[in-house]
Design a protein around this motif. Sequence first.
Motif, PDB file in Angstrom:
ATOM      1  N   VAL A 131      32.239 -15.990 -28.941  1.00  0.00           N
ATOM      2  CA  VAL A 131      30.841 -14.957 -29.205  1.00  0.00           C
ATOM      3  C   VAL A 131      29.834 -15.592 -30.128  1.00  0.00           C
ATOM      4  O   VAL A 131      28.515 -15.081 -30.015  1.00  0.00           O
ATOM      5  CB  VAL A 131      31.167 -13.359 -29.950  1.00  0.00           C
ATOM      6  CG1 VAL A 131      32.278 -12.789 -29.016  1.00  0.00           C
ATOM      7  CG2 VAL A 131      31.790 -13.642 -31.398  1.00  0.00           C
ATOM      8  N   GLY A 132      30.155 -16.758 -30.742  1.00  0.00           N
ATOM      9  CA  GLY A 132      29.152 -17.497 -31.486  1.00  0.00           C
ATOM     10  C   GLY A 132      28.386 -18.489 -30.801  1.00  0.00           C
ATOM     11  O   GLY A 132      27.244 -18.385 -30.521  1.00  0.00           O
ATOM     12  N   ALA A 143      43.653 -24.459 -24.227  1.00  0.00           N
ATOM     13  CA  ALA A 143      43.818 -23.345 -25.282  1.00  0.00           C
ATOM     14  C   ALA A 143      43.283 -23.931 -26.638  1.00  0.00           C
ATOM     15  O   ALA A 143      43.175 -24.975 -27.118  1.00  0.00           O
ATOM     16  CB  ALA A 143      45.146 -23.042 -25.515  1.00  0.00           C
ATOM     17  N   PRO A 144      42.588 -22.791 -27.163  1.00  0.00           N
ATOM     18  CA  PRO A 144      42.038 -23.268 -28.648  1.00  0.00           C
ATOM     19  C   PRO A 144      43.387 -23.585 -29.618  1.00  0.00           C
ATOM     20  O   PRO A 144      44.285 -22.992 -29.419  1.00  0.00           O
ATOM     21  CB  PRO A 144      41.550 -21.966 -29.126  1.00  0.00           C
ATOM     22  CG  PRO A 144      41.970 -20.829 -28.379  1.00  0.00           C
ATOM     23  CD  PRO A 144      42.580 -21.300 -27.025  1.00  0.00           C
ATOM     24  N   GLY A 148      42.528 -17.206 -30.335  1.00  0.00           N
ATOM     25  CA  GLY A 148      41.663 -16.174 -30.595  1.00  0.00           C
ATOM     26  C   GLY A 148      40.284 -16.536 -31.469  1.00  0.00           C
ATOM     27  O   GLY A 148      39.606 -15.714 -31.594  1.00  0.00           O
ATOM     28  N   ILE A 149      40.454 -17.781 -32.028  1.00  0.00           N
ATOM     29  CA  ILE A 149      39.452 -18.444 -32.774  1.00  0.00           C
ATOM     30  C   ILE A 149      38.896 -19.621 -32.034  1.00  0.00           C
ATOM     31  O   ILE A 149      39.501 -20.433 -31.594  1.00  0.00           O
ATOM     32  CB  ILE A 149      39.680 -18.681 -33.985  1.00  0.00           C
ATOM     33  CG1 ILE A 149      40.521 -17.374 -34.664  1.00  0.00           C
ATOM     34  CG2 ILE A 149      38.783 -19.241 -35.070  1.00  0.00           C
ATOM     35  CD1 ILE A 149      39.713 -16.518 -34.971  1.00  0.00           C
ATOM     36  N   CYS A 150      37.398 -19.759 -32.228  1.00  0.00           N
ATOM     37  CA  CYS A 150      36.825 -20.922 -31.597  1.00  0.00           C
ATOM     38  C   CYS A 150      37.006 -22.238 -32.515  1.00  0.00           C
ATOM     39  O   CYS A 150      36.790 -22.214 -33.763  1.00  0.00           O
ATOM     40  CB  CYS A 150      35.272 -20.639 -31.446  1.00  0.00           C
ATOM     41  SG  CYS A 150      34.257 -21.988 -30.703  1.00  0.00           S
ATOM     42  N   GLU A 155      34.175 -18.701 -34.832  1.00  0.00           N
ATOM     43  CA  GLU A 155      34.107 -17.153 -34.420  1.00  0.00           C
ATOM     44  C   GLU A 155      35.059 -16.531 -33.438  1.00  0.00           C
ATOM     45  O   GLU A 155      35.986 -17.602 -32.783  1.00  0.00           O
ATOM     46  CB  GLU A 155      32.437 -17.124 -33.574  1.00  0.00           C
ATOM     47  CG  GLU A 155      31.692 -17.444 -34.861  1.00  0.00           C
ATOM     48  CD  GLU A 155      31.176 -15.846 -35.159  1.00  0.00           C
ATOM     49  OE1 GLU A 155      31.785 -14.929 -35.103  1.00  0.00           O
ATOM     50  OE2 GLU A 155      29.960 -16.026 -35.886  1.00  0.00           O
ATOM     51  N   LYS A 156      34.919 -15.242 -33.186  1.00  0.00           N
ATOM     52  CA  LYS A 156      35.962 -14.744 -32.303  1.00  0.00           C
ATOM     53  C   LYS A 156      35.931 -15.067 -30.928  1.00  0.00           C
ATOM     54  O   LYS A 156      34.702 -15.164 -30.268  1.00  0.00           O
ATOM     55  CB  LYS A 156      35.700 -13.249 -32.339  1.00  0.00           C
ATOM     56  CG  LYS A 156      36.815 -12.513 -31.873  1.00  0.00           C
ATOM     57  CD  LYS A 156      36.669 -11.051 -32.461  1.00  0.00           C
ATOM     58  CE  LYS A 156      35.657 -10.375 -31.797  1.00  0.00           C
ATOM     59  NZ  LYS A 156      35.465  -8.927 -31.635  1.00  0.00           N
ATOM     60  N   LEU A 157      37.069 -15.438 -30.111  1.00  0.00           N
ATOM     61  CA  LEU A 157      37.063 -15.452 -28.580  1.00  0.00           C
ATOM     62  C   LEU A 157      37.334 -14.366 -27.847  1.00  0.00           C
ATOM     63  O   LEU A 157      38.205 -13.489 -28.380  1.00  0.00           O
ATOM     64  CB  LEU A 157      38.029 -16.329 -28.189  1.00  0.00           C
ATOM     65  CG  LEU A 157      37.915 -17.885 -28.993  1.00  0.00           C
ATOM     66  CD1 LEU A 157      39.206 -18.700 -28.400  1.00  0.00           C
ATOM     67  CD2 LEU A 157      36.763 -18.527 -28.765  1.00  0.00           C
TER      68      LEU A 157
END
Length: 214
Positions: A131-132, A143-144, A148-150, A155-157
């Motif tokens: 989202v960022g 995969a990150p 769920g985190i970039c 920021e949030k995925l």
Amino acid sequence: MKIIMLGAPGAGKGTQAKKIAQKYGIPHISTGDIFRANIKNNTELGKKAKTYMDKGLLVPDELTVDLVIDRVGQEDCKNGYILDGFPRTIPQAESLDAALEKMGEKVDFAVNVEVPDENIVNRMSGRRACVGCGATYHIKYNAPKTEGICDVCGEKLILRDDDQPETVLKRLGVYHDQTQPLIDYYAKAGVLKEVDGTVDMEDVFQAIVSVLGE
Ligand code: AP5
């Protein structure tokens, strides 16, 4: 070098365009990213674009073409650029060609990343977008580091609104009707390069570099 990325939604255009832009030191221009940034900032363009994007439809040419023509005329595009998600219709391609002709320029390569429809829905349901900064991941293939985190900005995925399976199917239909004819268009222009997009991301990248030349 002026490069166009072609391919179905989810074929990997964005993934590869970022890597190519970095390798060749040219700007990556993604109409999808431009629209998403406008939606995030709640601009008039963003509000209009969202009504089409959420339904899996193309944003009308009158909201899209001038924006891209303006962008490719900017100083940082003097040595080339990579267009990701534009053109998407024959009229968009004709407008781009006409604008480039006025500048004494032309498209050098149109790279078609070929992925069959049956792979696409799986790819899209596993895609996560930041989202960022807009970076994209895949829960299985890319995969990150933390779920769920970039990795890039922390920021949030999220799953993009237009990556819901029913919207993906609509986007695929639109792709076949309106965008796939561009493959013939650029083949006739003598600039089409085809690569297999079903293999590992790094292998797709090497195949693209090999068709573009070092
Ligand atoms: P846009 O953002 O351009 O969407 P798209 O073309 O549908 O493409 P995507 O971003 O969904 O996919 P991609 O091919 O970039 O794949 P990615 O690299 O992310 O446009 C969105 C909307 O905006 C459109 O529907 C339309 O409404 C509007 N719009 C935009 N431009 C427009 C225009 N010119 N005219 C009118 N309207 C316009 O990869 C997908 C997933 O697969 C990721 O999770 C990735 O990690 C994974 N992946 C990538 N490569 C591989 C691989 N080799 N193996 C396994 N997984 C892979």
